[in-house]
Design a protein around this motif. Structure first.
Motif, PDB file in Angstrom:
ATOM      1  N   CYS A 521       0.590  -1.193  -0.090  1.00  0.00           N
ATOM      2  CA  CYS A 521      -0.195  -0.195  -0.202  1.00  0.00           C
ATOM      3  C   CYS A 521       0.661   1.400   0.052  1.00  0.00           C
ATOM      4  O   CYS A 521       1.344   1.502   0.970  1.00  0.00           O
ATOM      5  N   CYS A 542      -7.108   6.556   1.565  1.00  0.00           N
ATOM      6  CA  CYS A 542      -6.982   5.922   0.314  1.00  0.00           C
ATOM      7  C   CYS A 542      -6.658   6.389  -1.277  1.00  0.00           C
ATOM      8  O   CYS A 542      -8.289   6.375  -1.351  1.00  0.00           O
ATOM      9  N   CYS A 548      -3.621  -3.579  -3.010  1.00  0.00           N
ATOM     10  CA  CYS A 548      -3.623  -4.023  -2.047  1.00  0.00           C
ATOM     11  C   CYS A 548      -3.931  -5.550  -2.368  1.00  0.00           C
ATOM     12  O   CYS A 548      -4.359  -6.429  -2.265  1.00  0.00           O
TER      13      CYS A 548
HETATM   14  S1  SF4 Z   1      -6.627   0.966  -2.513  1.00  0.00           S
HETATM   15 FE1  SF4 Z   1      -5.233   0.075  -0.946  1.00  0.00          FE
HETATM   16  S2  SF4 Z   1      -3.003  -0.218  -1.846  1.00  0.00           S
HETATM   17 FE2  SF4 Z   1      -4.031   1.524  -3.197  1.00  0.00          FE
HETATM   18  S3  SF4 Z   1      -4.400   2.629  -1.318  1.00  0.00           S
HETATM   19 FE3  SF4 Z   1      -6.065   2.083  -1.631  1.00  0.00          FE
HETATM   20  S4  SF4 Z   1      -5.345   0.649   1.027  1.00  0.00           S
HETATM   21 FE4  SF4 Z   1      -3.749   1.163  -0.074  1.00  0.00          FE
END
Ligand code: SF4
Ligand SMILES: Cc1cc2nc3c(=O)[nH]c(=O)nc-3n(C[C@H](O)[C@H](O)[C@H](O)COP(=O)(O)OP(=O)(O)OC[C@H]3O[C@@H](n4cnc5c(N)ncnc54)[C@H](O)[C@@H]3O)c2cc1C
Ligand code: SF4
Lengths: 584, 454
Positions: A521, A542, A548
């Motif tokens: 992440c 996020c 992720c």
């Molecule tokens: S989608 Fe997943 S990896 Fe991407 S910022 Fe959000 S929590 Fe982090």
């Protein structure tokens, strides 16, 4: 074997190009002999123009200094000739008889030769006439302080006032013609991009799926010396770009033909920067496409950021310029676009009539309606990882560094203070500046809006967003700016956290706490913390990059837009076990 | 326990083993009881880490630090005392533990969560250097020592044989290949992981492994291990073939870590026998996780289930029980997941390896590396379970279907709600429904109508 060869050829090509690019500042001479500077330097400064054309050819790193000296000497001459020369004080004291009481309008009129000088002296020292002074020294010291302001006015009137602006332009005029033909640009950039493509190509031969093998074995991805070198290069590049642009003269002129075609004007450092930014994103975007071959979400998202960068950030403003319209990146929203309410910009819109009003209205609508609405439906990802240029660079060029973001609780704390602090700063600055823009008064509560904006511009615009935001990719991960500094991200995040349909759903009890999600992440979210408790991930930071979910080996995470019911589960119960009665 | 006059000291729960089972016990206990003293002992690593993620450390996807689910301050903040030492024996009468290098530890209640270790079958030569399983951190360190350093290529042309194609076998094979080591895999059954997968599935996964250059040998067993200078040099298979190798991975299953309890007087079979309160035959001693064997397992469930989730759920239950709640261990419908190279696998409910009178299967292939097996009762059409490969499915959906014993037609008619694939992935449910209806003749209610509406 084949893969290794491709990578090595690609890397060598790229390195050669990067060296050639840098070497232009050190090895290729700027030469003013037989150059026509009349467009840049008014004929009344012929002396200066002649002086410049006699300078010995030298590469930019040396020529910048020579040229500034020449400018300096010229200004000095102007001062000596038309201003208050630096050895005035003895004569001044003598004439005054060391007595401040003798200082008055008549004295000024008699002591200073030109009318212009007399007016300026009077303007600056009016208050000194007829005052009680402790001593002559006290008076003289005060007068001395004013002399430099007076001389500045003299230079502005008779000499060249803004040399910081003129210097890079004059430098460009001295750049060799063969650099401006486009051939060198084609070689350097073309081969660099080709190198990048070749480097990425082996990914095409891999099976679909996630291949993070050796990320933590690779020195260039784990803060070892190759990463430190990249880090230093990036930071130096940003410092030169913002603070010492004339050193990039030869690089800037490479793009002359492109700039002429697109915008109908000369290339400048921002054009060069935009161009480099775009091709870097394209090359690494190509790599992303191959790396995530089996993952449609990643591919579509990458295509989208590339599209917005190429069409909206790079091309559109150039085309607008070629139509003599304000260059405006339609996707750029306040407060990331912090100059939106600055007086010169508002002036620009108003001068452009209908189109200008449209641009202004568009910008206001974008942040006031577009941002909250889209974020409600799709989460902040619609902007941060589908549209934004900063996000686009982070997701492509920065992708190899995504695991370097700090996942600790401490880092999260710092993040919240910083990013919301910057948002508050941006809002306050905008209030200040708008006040000036709309009332014409520069001070509010005793603080000049010009000071506020220059502090913001330097600390946030240059240091944070540029040097730290991008330069720190190899040491702190690819979203340093987005996570800790971007005021728009903070704003989007507030909407996402409190009023949005977006969440990352955790798939029942399937998590095995492996940590791939948290590790990759880029925003430093400890995704596993939530996933292993069966809790959905609803975090303001996020950006919905979806990595992720992509790296999870057990199919636990899904980015979804769904009704708000059950989005936030404070006390989740993991599926799979029926004998737990939490309320006993 | 020692009693120093005046105030009695606090109740003390001691947990042996800081894997997912022990850690979940400690966390849940602390959550509902802020008073009790908790001690968590392990001889493997001071801090809890995710065993399932060991492979990623070797492959360089993560560092050891990344596979620790909690930051190091977490334990002190939650007042869980960590002891890094080996327990040599338990004195149940004296309620104390004999430790290898530290003082005895007294307990009021003892939780045994010692997990398992690789199962070896007494092959000749199995103690040679280079012969190992993959369960503990020490196993990982040993494997690292045997392997060429990462990114440097396999200069010494090392070779590996893996015995037993299960989940850990595949993981080991994937790991070794990232260091350029060619892998031969010996599998006893007719197809890969034939003890769990159906024949169709096993074949597909086998083919996938071969695509990844695994030399997969089915219906072949290990007979003998040969070595030179104390290190493994080759193996002899049941077919009499000699395969040279420098690393021999033994992944033929695991067995509970309970020898140190021999003299404790605990009732044990392969594991420590416990009831649905997770209590052993001795009051105040409990067992959870891989080492616990349920006396009377629920229908369709095993007594020993060495998987992550079971350890976690047992830990949750026991933690809450020790905090005075009435929880019992009552596992719901079975679920699990794994990954075979690039193919993710999820299972909900029960899909047997073969069909029988009361259990038939429908195998469906949507695209390359994407396939599903649905199992149900031939007469009642009650849904039994689903195996899915390369397709992500929603746990919640199937949990509900299985608990409510829904008919397979109904389960499939809403299967689009269970699609957990990332956005923009090719949608498979419509075709799946149509094919299922066509191929089995079982009505998928409303499938057409729903298609028209949506
Ligand atoms: S989608 Fe997943 S990896 Fe991407 S910022 Fe959000 S929590 Fe982090
Ligand atoms: C490589 C690998 C991959 C796996 N992948 C999956 C998967 O994908 N999905 C899944 O569901 N399951 C998987 N499993 C199984 C899963 O990891 C185990 O079921 C689970 O970790 C068991 O947890 P536990 O707490 O019971 O025991 P463990 O995690 O084994 O913990 C027991 C601890 O007790 C310590 N201990 C033992 N005896 C003593 C003693 N006498 N004194 C002190 N300490 C002692 C051990 O050193 C160990 O640290 C995998 C297992 C392995 C090895
Ligand atoms: S990657 Fe998946 S399985 Fe691993 S910790 Fe994250 S959610 Fe859990």
């Amino acid at each position: 074997m084949r893969d290794k060869l491709l990578k090595e050829i690609g890397m060598s090509l790229f390195t050669i190009c990067a060296f050639s690019f840098v070497s232009l500042s050190f090895l290729v001479d700027i030469d003013f002999k037989n150059r026509d500077l009349s467009d840049l330097i008014d004929s009344k400064h012929e002396v200066l123009a002649n002086e410049i054309s006699t300078l010995n050819p030298a590469p930019p790193v040396i020529m910048v200094k020579r040229l500034s000296e020449t400018f300096g000497n010229y200004s000095q001459n102007i001062v000596n000739h038309s201003g208050i020369s630096y050895d005035y004080s003895k004569k001044f004291a003598l004439q005054l008889g060391n007595d401040p009481a003798n200082f008055n309008e008549e004295f000024i009129a008699s002591f200073f030769k030109s009318e212009f000088l007399q007016t300026k002296v009077l303007e600056n020292t009016n208050w000194m006439i007829g005052r009680d002074w402790d001593s002559y020294e006290d008076f003289a010291q005060n007068f001395d302080e004013k002399v430099q302001y007076i001389n500045q006015s003299v230079i502005a009137e008779f000499g060249i006032s803004d040399t910081t602006y003129l210097l890079p332009q004059v430098m460009q005029a001295g750049a060799p013609d063969w650099l401006k033909t486009g051939i060198v640009a084609l070689m350097i950039f073309g081969f660099a991009v080709l190198g990048g493509f070749l480097y990425a190509l082996p990914l095409a031969f891999k099976h679909d799926g996630i291949h993070n093998d050796h990320v933590f074995h690779n020195k260039s991805q784990t803060r070892h010396y190759p990463a430190i070198i990249v880090f230093i290069c990036l930071v130096v590049f940003y410092i030169v770009l913002y603070q010492l642009p004339a050193y990039l003269t030869n690089q800037v002129v490479l793009l002359t033909p492109v700039a002429e075609k697109l915008a109908g004007g000369a290339s400048d450092r921002w054009f060069l920067y935009g161009f480099l930014y775009t091709i870097a994103m394209m090359t690494m975007g190509f790599k992303m496409m191959l790396k995530y071959k089996g993952n449609k979400y990643q591919q579509v998202r990458t295509a989208s950021v590339l599209f917005f960068q190429i069409a909206f950030a790079f091309t559109l403003p150039q085309i607008l310029t070629s139509f003599q319209l304000p260059a405006y990146d339609l996707k750029s929203a306040w407060p990331l676009e912090y100059t939106f309410f600055f007086d010169w910009r508002v002036g620009q819109y108003l001068n452009e009539g209908t189109f200008g009003i449209f641009l202004f209205g568009w910008g206001v609508l974008l942040f006031a309606v577009g941002v909250p609405l889209f974020t409600y439906f799709f989460g902040k990802r619609w902007y941060c990882s589908w549209v934004c240029g900063c996000g686009g660079l982070a997701e492509t060029v920065g992708d190899p560094y995504r695991h370097l973001s700090d996942k600790s609780l401490g880092a999260w704390k710092i993040e919240r203070y910083l990013v919301h602090g910057v948002l508050a700063f941006a809002v306050l600055m905008t209030v200040w500046v708008s006040y000036t823009t709309f009332t014409g008064i520069s001070e509010l509560l005793g603080i000049s809006s010009y000071d506020v904006r220059s502090v913001y511009g330097f600390s946030i615009g240059f240091v944070f967003a540029g040097a730290v935001g991008t330069g720190f990719y190899p040491v702190m991960g690819n979203r340093v700016w987005c996570r800790f500094g971007c005021p728009l991200a903070a704003y989007l995040g507030l909407v996402q956290r409190f009023k949005s349909r977006f969440r990352i759903t955790t798939n029942g009890g399937q998590c095995i706490s492996c940590g791939n999600c948290s590790t990759y992440c880029e925003m430093g979210i400890d995704v596993r913390w939530y996933a292993q408790r069966g809790q959905n991930i609803v975090r303001s930071s996020c950006v919905g990059c979806g990595v992720c979910s992509a790296v999870c080996p057990r199919g636990v995470l899904k980015l979804e837009n769904k009704g708000e019911d059950g989005r936030i589960s404070e006390n989740p119960i993991l599926i799979g076990q029926e004998g737990v009665s939490l309320n006993i | 326990m020692p009693y120093f006059g005046g105030m009695p000291t606090k109740r003390k729960v001691v947990i042996i083993g800081n894997g997912v089972a022990g850690t979940s016990t400690a966390r849940n206990l602390r959550k509902y009881d802020s008073d009790v003293e908790i001690t968590l002992i392990s001889a493997e690593s001071k801090y809890f880490f995710s065993r399932t993620a060991l492979m990623y450390v070797y492959m360089g996807h993560m560092k050891f630090n990344n596979i620790k689910p909690y930051e190091d301050w977490f334990w002190q903040k939650n007042r869980i005392d960590l002891v890094f030492d080996y327990v040599e024996g338990v004195d149940a009468a004296g309620k104390k533990l004999r430790m290898r290098s530290s003082e005895e530890i007294y307990y009021d209640e003892l939780v045994i969560a010692t997990g398992s270790r690789p199962r070896f079958f007494g092959w000749p030569g199995q103690n040679l250097k280079g012969v190992q399983g993959l369960v503990s951190l020490q196993d990982l360190e040993n494997l690292e020592k045997l392997s060429p350093p990462p990114l440097k290529g396999n200069k010494d042309n090392l070779r590996a044989v893996i015995v037993g194609g299960g989940l850990i076998g595949v993981e080991m094979s994937e790991m070794l290949q990232t260091r350029g080591i060619p892998v031969t895999m010996l599998v006893r059954d007719e197809v890969f992981w034939g003890s769990v997968l159906t024949k169709d599935e096993g074949k597909k996964i086998g083919a996938h492994l071969r695509e990844h250059n695994v030399d997969l040998r089915t219906k072949v067993e290990l007979k003998e291990i040969k070595g030179t200078n104390g290190r493994v040099s080759s193996v002899i298979t049941s077919e009499g073939e000699e395969l040279p190798c420098d690393i021999l991975g033994i992944t033929t299953g695991v067995t509970p870590n309970i020898e140190f309890l021999k003299d404790t007087g605990l009732e044990m079979q392969r594991g420590i026998l416990v009831d649905d309160t997770l209590q052993s035959s001795i009051e105040s001693i409990y067992a959870v996780g891989d080492c616990a064997q349920i006396r009377e397992p629920k229908e369709g469930r095993g007594g020993l289930e060495a998987v992550w989730y079971v350890g976690r759920m047992m830990g949750e239950v026991l933690g809450q029980r020790l905090a005075g709640k009435q929880s019992v261990y009552l596992p719901g419908p079975w679920f699990n997941s794994a990954k075979f190279y690039d193919i993710e696998y999820q299972v909900y409910g029960k899909v047997n390896t073969r069909t029988s009178e009361d259990h038939i299967q429908y195998f469906w292939e949507g695209a390359k590396n994407k396939f599903i097996t649905v199992a149900y009762h031939p007469e009642t059409e009650v849904f039994h379970g689903i195996n899915s490969f390369g397709i992500r499915l929603r746990h919640e959906y199937f949990n509900k279907c299985l608990k409510e014993k829904k008919g397979v037609g109904e389960v499939i008619s809403n299967i689009h709600k269970a699609n957990f694939d990332p956005e923009f992935y090719k949608k498979w449910p419509a075709k799946f429904k149509a094919d299922f209806e066509n191929d089995t003749g079982i009505k998928v209610p409303n499938s057409l109508l729903k298609k028209l509406i949506s």
